[in-house]
Design a protein around this motif. Structure first.
Motif, PDB file in Angstrom:
ATOM      1  N   LEU A   1     -10.510   9.415  13.227  1.00 24.78           N
ATOM      2  CA  LEU A   1     -11.963   9.542  13.304  1.00 24.78           C
ATOM      3  C   LEU A   1     -12.493   8.401  14.174  1.00 24.78           C
ATOM      4  O   LEU A   1     -12.097   7.247  13.993  1.00 24.78           O
ATOM      5  CB  LEU A   1     -12.528   9.419  11.884  1.00 24.78           C
TER       6      LEU A   1
ATOM      7  N   VAL B   1      -8.996   4.203  21.097  1.00 16.77           N
ATOM      8  CA  VAL B   1      -9.348   5.015  19.923  1.00 16.77           C
ATOM      9  C   VAL B   1      -8.798   6.449  20.026  1.00 16.77           C
ATOM     10  O   VAL B   1      -9.049   7.273  19.140  1.00 16.77           O
ATOM     11  CB  VAL B   1     -10.888   5.059  19.691  1.00 16.77           C
TER      12      VAL B   1
ATOM     13  N   TYR C   1     -15.960   3.319  18.420  1.00 19.21           N
ATOM     14  CA  TYR C   1     -15.580   2.586  17.205  1.00 19.21           C
ATOM     15  C   TYR C   1     -14.496   3.377  16.470  1.00 19.21           C
ATOM     16  O   TYR C   1     -14.515   4.612  16.495  1.00 19.21           O
ATOM     17  CB  TYR C   1     -16.755   2.468  16.224  1.00 19.21           C
ATOM     18  N   PHE C   2     -13.584   2.683  15.798  1.00 16.75           N
ATOM     19  CA  PHE C   2     -12.745   3.338  14.795  1.00 16.75           C
ATOM     20  C   PHE C   2     -13.649   3.603  13.595  1.00 16.75           C
ATOM     21  O   PHE C   2     -14.462   2.742  13.237  1.00 16.75           O
ATOM     22  CB  PHE C   2     -11.605   2.432  14.335  1.00 16.75           C
ATOM     23  N   VAL C   3     -13.524   4.767  12.981  1.00 13.35           N
ATOM     24  CA  VAL C   3     -14.321   5.061  11.798  1.00 13.35           C
ATOM     25  C   VAL C   3     -13.363   5.226  10.617  1.00 13.35           C
ATOM     26  O   VAL C   3     -12.431   6.020  10.677  1.00 13.35           O
ATOM     27  CB  VAL C   3     -15.182   6.322  12.013  1.00 13.35           C
ATOM     28  N   VAL C   4     -13.583   4.415   9.581  1.00 14.19           N
ATOM     29  CA  VAL C   4     -12.664   4.388   8.436  1.00 14.19           C
ATOM     30  C   VAL C   4     -13.465   4.535   7.141  1.00 14.19           C
ATOM     31  O   VAL C   4     -14.670   4.282   7.126  1.00 14.19           O
ATOM     32  CB  VAL C   4     -11.866   3.060   8.389  1.00 14.19           C
ATOM     33  N   PRO C   5     -12.795   4.953   6.047  1.00 11.19           N
ATOM     34  CA  PRO C   5     -13.506   5.030   4.768  1.00 11.19           C
ATOM     35  C   PRO C   5     -14.175   3.697   4.460  1.00 11.19           C
ATOM     36  O   PRO C   5     -13.643   2.639   4.792  1.00 11.19           O
ATOM     37  CB  PRO C   5     -12.396   5.326   3.753  1.00 11.19           C
ATOM     38  N   LYS C   6     -15.327   3.760   3.842  1.00 16.46           N
ATOM     39  CA  LYS C   6     -16.136   2.560   3.618  1.00 16.46           C
ATOM     40  C   LYS C   6     -15.337   1.463   2.915  1.00 16.46           C
ATOM     41  O   LYS C   6     -14.739   1.683   1.876  1.00 16.46           O
ATOM     42  CB  LYS C   6     -17.357   2.894   2.776  1.00 16.46           C
ATOM     43  N   VAL C   7     -15.323   0.286   3.525  1.00 13.40           N
ATOM     44  CA  VAL C   7     -14.708  -0.879   2.890  1.00 13.40           C
ATOM     45  C   VAL C   7     -15.765  -1.963   2.852  1.00 13.40           C
ATOM     46  O   VAL C   7     -16.112  -2.527   3.860  1.00 13.40           O
ATOM     47  CB  VAL C   7     -13.507  -1.425   3.679  1.00 13.40           C
ATOM     48  N   VAL C   8     -16.283  -2.232   1.674  1.00 11.53           N
ATOM     49  CA  VAL C   8     -17.294  -3.283   1.612  1.00 11.53           C
ATOM     50  C   VAL C   8     -17.107  -4.081   0.340  1.00 11.53           C
ATOM     51  O   VAL C   8     -16.768  -3.536  -0.699  1.00 11.53           O
ATOM     52  CB  VAL C   8     -18.715  -2.680   1.755  1.00 11.53           C
ATOM     53  N   GLU C   9     -17.275  -5.381   0.471  1.00 10.94           N
ATOM     54  CA  GLU C   9     -17.088  -6.278  -0.679  1.00 10.94           C
ATOM     55  C   GLU C   9     -18.208  -6.070  -1.686  1.00 10.94           C
ATOM     56  O   GLU C   9     -19.356  -6.103  -1.332  1.00 10.94           O
ATOM     57  CB  GLU C   9     -17.109  -7.732  -0.197  1.00 10.94           C
TER      58      GLU C   9
ATOM     59  N   ARG D   1       0.837  -1.215   0.000  1.00 12.39           N
ATOM     60  CA  ARG D   1       0.000   0.000   0.000  1.00 12.39           C
ATOM     61  C   ARG D   1       0.868   1.261   0.000  1.00 12.39           C
ATOM     62  O   ARG D   1       0.640   2.190   0.778  1.00 12.39           O
ATOM     63  CB  ARG D   1      -0.953   0.020   1.206  1.00 12.39           C
TER      64      ARG D   1
ATOM     65  N   GLU E   1     -16.215   7.128  16.678  1.00 11.85           N
ATOM     66  CA  GLU E   1     -17.551   7.450  17.165  1.00 11.85           C
ATOM     67  C   GLU E   1     -18.025   6.322  18.067  1.00 11.85           C
ATOM     68  O   GLU E   1     -17.887   5.150  17.706  1.00 11.85           O
ATOM     69  CB  GLU E   1     -18.509   7.628  15.983  1.00 11.85           C
TER      70      GLU E   1
END
Lengths: 95, 499
Positions: free
Chosen positions: A82, A77, A87-95, A16, A84
């Protein structure tokens, strides 16, 4: 050992790390150089030699099965860019 | 289907019929089983399910810089116990490796796993198939960390990450590709789950994801070369494992028969659509660049440690089943039903312990546990642990039947009373006059009355002896179900002159 540009790009993607075309060219030579340098180790005959895992005679340290940690979500956290509701809030990762 | 094909199918019922003939499906499974432990594999945080977000997380689990893993010795012991239960080779020296990939719920950027040198090597599990018992080979079992959990439905642009599962110990149990039908794969997972639950090394709770399977499926012409396989990830129920295999095998057969080829890939089973679909994004991630974890020394222990753990193992389901068959004369099927869950087997053993004559009443007690008790518990959705009828009470009922104090029919009424009101079965029978009448003179009297009242039927039964059942029914009715049916039968035969 010669590393080509495709390999450089693949390694960069797996790690990465974003690289420019120019950097890729430079890295080809650098990575090849590093591998050549390490390659010299293969001149030593290691037949029948166990890989060394420790320099002093110690064994793996073990822990007993007791809960001794946790319950500090705020600290966990605290450094997150970011978060809330803990929770850790991360850019959307979805299959 | 032509005659030869029919014969082939009869010979091997597992084959799947395609347009170009029969196909064989080859299945191997990787099961991930969460280790029963209080703390995580390499940290002191709790493994408890359902905590508040990130409450069960240590700085190690969150992969903060400079944190070092320290192994939980109980997780090691649990892996060894499981290996012993799978009759597997225990490796006195194993090594932890880093499996590298990026995902938000994996803060380390690698999973600590065992690649080249797992803690447990080859073993086996015996499953029951339509064609008799079959051995499924175990290739290996290794210890590894679970990842955290991403939640995608909280926000349109963001995913939420909870690391409570991060670092929880898993056992990955890899089978040989020895299974040939969805049924066999289901039998394998069921049996594996039973063994883990007996050992107490994994609770087997598939709804919570504590046991889940990656299913490798390929197809070939019977006896032909192995086909390219696809891996269906994270299937979390035994029913879905069966469905996923069926649809995936069919999908592969259709592609090949249409002239296509199978791509080796990772797929997902969607229970809603009943289909599998490709997870293309996973492909590149398969380059895991394993290397030994420099934070951890090799895991080493001696044979004495393994022997000590072996001494503490419980009787396993196969052994228990064989013993139930031998000691109490149970059928293989009944014994199998009783040992499927340790709690059921424990209940049955408690019943046996409360019997005066287990050799006489053991089989009877098994029938009552399986047919009446399990049937009723199922209907009410009650777990055996919460059974309103205790093992001692059930043994009480079995004793009364076994000693012929009550008939089977009355026993069902007694069962109902004990189920809903409780109490000692023998006392209930005494207090409510439920005892079977074995007093011959009383039965003779009832028989004579029935015969005297039904001259027409007496004529008929002489021509047709099977009609005696009608008389038995009448006498039983007259006795309020309390007459011993065998005695009634004998006396009737004598009085009616039937052999």
């Amino acid at each position: 050992m010669q590393v080509d540009e495709a390999t450089v790009r693949r390694i960069a993607r797996l790690a990465r790390i974003k690289i420019t075309d120019e950097e890729a060219k430079g890295l080809e030579a650098e990575l090849s150089g590093i591998l050549d340098w390490v390659e010299q180790l293969s001149e030593v005959n290691t037949d029948g030699v166990e890989p060394m895992t420790r320099v002093v005679p110690i064994s793996l340290k073990k822990r007993s099965d007791v809960v001794t940690d946790g319950e500090k979500a705020d600290e966990i956290v605290a450094n997150a860019p970011l978060s809330e509701d803990d929770y850790f809030v991360v850019p959307k990762v979805v299959e | 289907m032509n005659v030869e094909a029919k014969a082939a199918e009869a010979a091997n019922p597992n084959l799947i019929q395609g347009a170009t003939g029969d196909w064989e499906v080859i299945i191997g499974l990787e099961v991930h089983a969460q280790v029963n432990s209080h703390a995580k594999l390499f940290s002191g945080a709790s493994t408890e399910f359902g905590g508040a977000p990130n409450a069960h997380v240590s700085l190690v689990d969150a992969a903060m810089p400079g944190m070092l893993p320290v192994i939980n010795e109980e997780c090691v012991a649990q892996a060894i116990r499981t290996g012993l239960g799978l009759k597997a080779q225990i490796n006195l020296r194993s090594v932890f490796d880093r499996k590298n990939y990026f995902y938000p719920d994996l803060p380390q950027g690698y999973q600590i796993s065992q690649f080249k040198s797992p803690i447990v090597g080859e073993g086996e599990i015996e499953i029951d198939t339509d064609g008799g018992p079959k051995r499924v080979g175990i290739e290996r079992l290794h210890l590894e960390q679970d990842a955290g959990k991403s939640i995608h439905d909280q926000h349109p642009e963001y995913s939420y990450v909870d690391l409570n599962r991060s670092g929880v110990a898993l056992m990955e149990i890899v089978s040989r590709p020895d299974m040939r039908s969805s049924k066999e794969a289901q039998a394998y997972v069921t049996k594996l789950r039973t063994i883990l639950r007996y050992l107490g090394t994994c609770d087997g709770d598939m709804e919570k994801g504590n046991l889940r399977a990656d299913v490798n499926v390929s197809v070939r012409k019977p006896g032909g070369e192995l086909g390219t396989r696809c891996e269906i990830k994270n299937v979390n129920s035994i029913r879905f494992i069966g469905q996923a295999i069926e649809v995936e095998a069919r999908r592969q057969i259709d592609i090949i028969e249409d002239g296509g080829t199978i791509d080796q890939e990772t797929r997902l089973f969607d229970p809603k659509s009943g289909q599998t679909r490709s997870m293309r994004s996973k492909e590149e991630a398969h380059d895991y660049r394993y290397f030994p974890d420099p934070d951890l020394l090799p895991l080493e222990f001696d044979q004495a440690y393994v022997d000590e753990l072996a001494k503490g193992l419980p009787e396993l389901p196969d052994e228990k089943r064989a013993r139930f068959i031998k000691e109490y004369g149970l059928s293989a099927y009944d014994a199998g039903v009783l040992v499927a869950e340790r709690s059921s087997a424990d209940y049955f053993e408690a019943v046996i312990a409360a019997l005066d004559d287990p050799a006489r009443d053991g089989k009877l007690a098994a029938n009552w546990v399986i047919n009446e008790l399990f049937g009723r518990l199922n209907k009410e959705g009650t777990a055996i642990e919460d059974s309103p009828i205790s093992a001692a009470q059930l043994a009480g009922i079995a004793k009364l039947i076994g000693s012929q104090a009550i008939s089977g029919k009355i026993a069902k009424d007694l069962f109902e009373i004990v189920w809903s009101e409780g109490g000692d079965p023998a006392e209930i029978v005494e207090a409510r006059g439920m005892k079977q009448v074995t007093d011959t003179s009383a039965i003779e009297k009832a028989v004579d009355e029935v015969i005297a009242a039904n001259p027409d039927q007496v004529e008929k039964v002489k021509a047709k002896p099977t009609m005696i059942g009608w008389f038995v029914g009448q006498v039983m009715k007259a006795s309020g179900g309390k007459a011993n049916p065998q005695a009634v039968n004998e006396i009737l035969k004598k009085r009616l002159g039937i052999d």
